[in-house]
Write a protein that holds these residues in place. Structure first.
Motif, short mmCIF file in Angstrom:
data_model
loop_
_atom_site.label_atom_id
_atom_site.label_comp_id
_atom_site.label_asym_id
_atom_site.label_seq_id
_atom_site.Cartn_x
_atom_site.Cartn_y
_atom_site.Cartn_z
N ALA A 116 0.85 -1.19 0.00
CA ALA A 116 0.00 0.00 0.00
C ALA A 116 0.89 1.25 0.00
O ALA A 116 1.95 1.25 0.63
CB ALA A 116 -0.88 -0.01 1.24
N SER A 117 0.45 2.30 -0.69
CA SER A 117 1.27 3.51 -0.79
C SER A 117 1.58 4.11 0.57
O SER A 117 2.66 4.67 0.80
CB SER A 117 0.56 4.56 -1.65
N GLU A 118 0.63 4.00 1.50
CA GLU A 118 0.82 4.59 2.83
C GLU A 118 1.56 3.65 3.77
O GLU A 118 1.81 3.99 4.92
CB GLU A 118 -0.53 5.01 3.44
N GLY A 119 1.91 2.46 3.29
CA GLY A 119 2.53 1.46 4.16
C GLY A 119 1.47 0.51 4.70
O GLY A 119 0.29 0.87 4.75
N SER A 120 1.88 -0.68 5.09
CA SER A 120 0.89 -1.68 5.52
C SER A 120 0.20 -1.22 6.81
O SER A 120 0.82 -0.56 7.66
CB SER A 120 1.57 -3.03 5.75
N LEU A 121 -1.05 -1.59 6.93
CA LEU A 121 -1.81 -1.23 8.13
C LEU A 121 -1.13 -1.83 9.37
O LEU A 121 -1.04 -1.20 10.42
CB LEU A 121 -3.25 -1.73 8.00
N HIS A 122 -0.62 -3.04 9.19
CA HIS A 122 0.02 -3.75 10.30
C HIS A 122 1.20 -2.94 10.83
O HIS A 122 1.36 -2.76 12.05
CB HIS A 122 0.48 -5.11 9.79
N TYR A 123 2.02 -2.45 9.92
CA TYR A 123 3.19 -1.67 10.33
C TYR A 123 2.76 -0.34 10.95
O TYR A 123 3.28 0.09 11.99
CB TYR A 123 4.13 -1.43 9.14
N ARG A 124 1.79 0.30 10.33
CA ARG A 124 1.37 1.61 10.84
C ARG A 124 0.70 1.48 12.22
O ARG A 124 0.84 2.34 13.06
CB ARG A 124 0.48 2.33 9.83
#
Ligand SMILES: Cc1ncc(COP(=O)(O)O)c(C=O)c1O
Length: 412
Positions: A69-77
């Motif tokens: 994902a462009s914003e980074g993975s939800l898991h990482y965020r």
């Protein structure tokens, strides 16, 4: 008939080579001649990257290495949000949510996005100088001007809210400060950040807080009971104008991972930055998994790294102060200092050390000070030194430096 000339853009022609890297060909040549080059020029730590982070690279086992994902993975965020909330950042306007965060290609891309989202071409970013040279580099890339408030060792390289108020001009859209600071080591207190933030807010100026060295603070008096440097995002009242830039590079000694993030509670800014993020498609997916693993690094491992940097700071400052004519203030944080040298021109001296000089089979590479200032003359007799080597190497570096200053024809 005129013949069109195939030429780079003015932007490309007038970009400045990084003072941290531009003397590398001289260093490479010195190494070819068999010399050991002691690299004080670059913030590349020699501390081991956390084992769990390296393991995450080994563990990657997907059939397709796909875009993320462009914003980074939800898991990482989500993991990052937990980390920030654990630092007490929720106090500055509620808990950080994954939606407040965009994962980026290093803190570098976070800076690019933050400047791009706050400034149009012809606007200005306000910085304190000496500054991290890539602030100028990214502003230049975006056709944004740089206005600099000059700081000196006498004031601990810090600016006051009053100085910021006086420096804001009609085109100033954003203030950009690193704390703990590169290249000065200055750490702003929560009260200072608040006062400066209030000036920014009252003048409709955004405030980018570059906190990539958050963990690197060495004195209890500076920490004031905290474990990391104060964060602007933890201060209430700046939800609209505060932007945090962060990175895994320094905290986890993982400069090659190329993962950072930009955090803001301002939804409009995030929407703008997400469009920039979509242009570059995705942050590096495997590095992001490693960065997530890094968040589980035991606190005592990080603390022992900081203790090691503390020793290094003290060794370098003590070593430099023994050299006649050399001045260096004790940095409060990060792992750099600006050193005043008794020479006509620090760049010439740095080249002399790499090209014409050696001491017992070694020489030293420093970053010339001119590139850390909007007015290069201010840094003419200065250089930046990074204390990213072990204490014996730092002590040796000081011996080499002392001998080089004796031999340098342009010594003052
Ligand atoms: C003050 C500061 N900000 C941002 C960065 C960017 O780091 P990276 O792109 O490796 O995350 C650096 C790197 O040295 C830095 O010193």
């Amino acid at each position: 008939m005129s013949i069109a000339r195939l030429a780079p853009s003015q932007r490309g022609l007038t970009a400045q080579a990084s003072p941290i890297r531009r003397l590398t060909p001289y260093a490479d040549d010195a190494k070819r001649r068999g010399l050991e080059v002691l690299h004080l020029n670059i913030g590349q730590p020699d501390i081991a990257t956390p084992r769990a982070m390296i393991q995450a690279y080994h563990d990657f086992d997907e059939k397709v290495l796909a875009y993320g994902a462009s914003e980074g993975s939800l898991h990482y965020r989500q993991a990052l949000a937990n980390y920030y909330n654990g630092l007490g950042i929720a106090a500055g306007g509620g808990p950080i949510e994954p939606d407040h965060i965009i994962a980026t290609v290093g803190g570098s891309e976070a800076l690019l996005f933050a400047i791009g989202a706050t400034c149009d071409a012809g606007d200005e970013v306000l910085v304190t100088e000496p500054y991290y040279p890539n602030y100028w580099g990214y502003a230049h890339l975006l056709s944004v001007g740089v206005r600099a408030i000059t700081t000196t060792a006498a004031s601990g390289f810090r600016v006051t809210a009053e100085q910021v108020a006086a420096a804001i001009g009609p085109k100033t859209r954003v203030l950009l400060i690193s704390s703990p600071g590169n290249p000065t080591g200055t750490v702003y207190s929560a009260a200072e950040l608040r006062a400066i933030g209030e000036v920014c807010r009252s003048r409709d100026v955004f405030f980018i807080s570059d906190e990539v060295y958050r963990d690197f603070v060495y004195d209890d008096a500076v920490l004031q009971g905290r474990t990391t440097a104060p964060s602007l995002l933890a201060e209430p009242g700046f939800a609209d104008n505060a932007i945090l830039v962060d990175s895994v590079s320094k905290r986890y000694s993982a400069c090659g991972a190329r993962v950072g993030c930009v955090v803001t509670r301002n939804a409009e800014l995030r929407a703008a930055m997400l469009k920039f993020a979509q242009c570059r498609l995705s942050p590096p997916v495997v590095d992001m998994l490693a960065a997530e693993a890094a968040l589980l690094t035991p606190a005592d491992e990080l603390a022992s790294n900081i203790a090691e940097y503390h020793l290094r700071r003290d060794a370098l400052v003590a070593g430099l102060r023994q050299i006649p004519g050399v001045n260096a203030a004790t940095p409060e944080g990060a792992f750099y200092l600006m050193v005043e040298l008794p020479v006509d021109d620090a760049e010439k001296f740095c080249i002399f050390m790499l090209r014409d000089f050696s001491f017992e089979g070694a020489t030293v590479m420093l970053a010339p000070g001119d590139g850390f200032y909007a007015n290069p003359e201010l840094g003419r007799r200065q250089a930046r030194a990074a204390y990213v080597l072990q204490v014996p190497k730092l002590q040796r570096s000081c011996q080499v430096l002392a001998a080089a200053l004796q031999a340098y024809p342009g010594r003052l």
